[in-house]
Enzyme design. Structure first.
Site, PDB file in Angstrom:
ATOM      1  N   ALA A   1      -3.944   9.921  -1.362  1.00  0.00           N
ATOM      2  CA  ALA A   1      -3.660  11.062  -2.230  1.00  0.00           C
ATOM      3  C   ALA A   1      -3.541  10.540  -3.656  1.00  0.00           C
ATOM      4  CB  ALA A   1      -2.369  11.741  -1.797  1.00  0.00           C
TER       5      ALA A   1
ATOM      6  N   ALA B   1      -0.310   7.609  -6.939  1.00  0.00           N
ATOM      7  CA  ALA B   1      -1.108   7.766  -5.715  1.00  0.00           C
ATOM      8  C   ALA B   1      -0.306   7.244  -4.535  1.00  0.00           C
ATOM      9  CB  ALA B   1      -2.414   6.993  -5.834  1.00  0.00           C
ATOM     10  N   LYS B   2      -0.703   7.601  -3.354  1.00  0.00           N
ATOM     11  CA  LYS B   2      -0.123   7.015  -2.135  1.00  0.00           C
ATOM     12  C   LYS B   2      -1.117   7.238  -1.012  1.00  0.00           C
ATOM     13  CE  LYS B   2       3.990   5.229  -1.120  1.00  0.00           C
ATOM     14  NZ  LYS B   2       4.804   4.501  -2.068  1.00  0.00           N
ATOM     15  N   GLY B   3      -1.131   6.326  -0.070  1.00  0.00           N
ATOM     16  CA  GLY B   3      -2.070   6.505   1.033  1.00  0.00           C
ATOM     17  C   GLY B   3      -1.567   5.799   2.263  1.00  0.00           C
TER      18      GLY B   3
END
Ligand code: NAD
Length: 409
Positions: free
Chosen positions: A52, A97-99
């Site tokens: 994301a 962001a993060k994933g």
């Protein structure tokens, strides 16, 4: 989602253009990928991965990659938002962001974890890059995982590209001091907050939930600087000694994840009991949502410094505000991690290496400057909390950047 609620609340405090708040409620992009993995027994299993990317108005996206069975798209979006605010509070030229991959990392052999990481990197290759989106370690991933990611990306780009990821081992472009940085920033902010409330560190008692990378390093440093660390815990429970523990003598979580309960000279408590101890500073540094409506009225600490991400629920926040217990928020206190990640990225793109002393000194001055910015905002309005003030500092920068860049087309 808590992240969106916090944005809306900060938006009303700032009286910012509602059109910008509207844009910030949504991620710029969420990449959802299928990651096929050949297991050691020859069967193929397909895992789901996400990245994301929330907002990049001030620079490339930045944020961790986690391997955990509970990873969801919504969670990645919320955590990406927090990264946007965290980077802005620290005035870093990054967005959030993060994933992650929906997988239990403990179910993978080393070889499987490496193959999964390489394939995941390949699936994300179009959306990551040193000027685009720079992942980092998070739950279930570590320096070795980041090394595989860097290698997979570099092989495909035909160029060694250390700046595509942070949290790598120093020998391949990682930064000294990265692993201890979030704990160091928690300790620095605790020290500053104590000074703000005229509390001398040598007369301050501290309880730390979670003796991992963040909590362990914070406890060791605060003890070194003269504070009295009276309680620490891990997932198995807590140890408490009103006369003070010696955090240095407890094995680091990475070396022995169950070392805390082995402190034989101390009284054993539950994690719940640690949270309600009568101490000057409580540092929840294990997991999210531990301070809730159910226990906020029982907390006896004079101040809370958030080491973990999101340890306090919105309802608990209201209770602490009413009870006059200051809560210094995660996006300021544990921001040392992303700040040293920024130093790592700077070293990588400039082909430089900084000494540990330089990293720690620069981190300290960045943390103090963020603390000063937040304090100035906190003092402007007696009705706002430390969390509100911190959000206002970050959001102001993001909103201004959006206003200058405008909406195209
Ligand atoms: P870690 O795995 O190194 O340590 C976690 C500690 O918490 C361990 O002592 C573990 O035993 C304990 N713990 C786990 N589950 C628990 C439970 N249910 N109750 C009580 N204790 C429990 O993790 P970490 O890297 O120190 O991260 C801790 C928190 O800080 C997380 O919220 C993480 O998102 C956040 N954080 C980490 C970093 C980083 O770079 N490491 C940066 C910013 C924020």
């Amino acid at each position: 989602m808590t992240a969106r609620r916090q944005l809306e609340r900060a938006g009303t405090l700032l009286e910012i253009d509602p059109n910008v708040v509207e844009r910030l409620k949504y991620p710029q992009r969420v990449e959802r990928v299928s990651v096929p993995l050949e297991r050691d027994d020859g069967t193929v299993e397909v895992f789901t991965g996400y990245r994301a990317q929330h907002d990049s108005v001030r620079g490339p996206f930045k944020g961790g990659l986690r391997y955990h069975p509970d990873v969801t798209e919504e969670e990645c979006i919320g955590l990406a938002m927090w990264m946007t605010w965290k980077c802005a509070v620290m005035d870093l030229p990054f967005g959030g962001a993060k994933g992650g991959v929906v997988v239990d990392p403990n179910s993978l052999s080393d070889g499987e974890k490496e193959r999964l990481t390489r394939r995941f990197t390949q699936e994300l290759r179009d959306v990551i890059g040193p000027m685009q989106d720079i992942p980092a370690p998070d739950m279930g991933t570590d320096a070795e995982t980041m090394g595989w990611l860097m290698d997979a990306y570099s092989m495909q780009e035909d160029e060694t590209t250390p700046g595509v990821v942070t949290g790598k081992p120093p020998v391949i472009g990682g930064s000294y001091g990265r692993e201890t940085a979030p704990g160091r920033s928690v300790a620095l902010i605790t020290r500053e907050a104590c000074e703000y409330y005229d509390r001398s560190l040598s007369e301050t008692t501290v309880a730390v939930q979670g003796f991992g990378s963040v909590g362990g390093n914070a406890a060791v440093l605060l003890d070194e600087w003269g504070a009295n660390v009276v309680a620490v815990s891990d997932v198995n429970g807590a140890v408490y000694d009103p006369d003070g523990l010696d955090p240095k003598a407890i094995q680091a979580h990475g070396d022995d994840p169950t070392a805390v309960m082995g402190v034989s000279s101390a009284q054993q408590l539950s994690n719940e009991e640690l949270l309600t101890l009568d101490v000057d500073v409580l540092i929840p540094a294990a997991i999210g949502n531990v301070l809730t409506e159910a226990n906020a009225n029982d907390v006896n600490a004079s101040m809370i410094v958030e080491g973990a991400n999101g340890p306090t629920t919105s309802t608990a926040d209201v209770i602490f505000e009413r009870r006059g217990i200051p809560v210094i928020p995660d996006i300021l206190a544990n921001a040392g991690g992303v700040t040293v990640s920024y130093f790592e990225w700077l070293q990588d793109i400039n082909r430089q290496g900084w000494s540990l002393e330089r990293v720690n000194e620069t981190l300290e001055s960045e943390m103090l400057s963020a603390w000063d910015n937040v304090t100035e905002t906190y003092e402007l309005d007696e009705d706002i909390s430390w969390r509100d003030a911190t959000y206002v500092v970050g959001l102001q920068r993001i909103v201004e950047a959006h206003e200058y860049r405008g909406l195209w087309p």
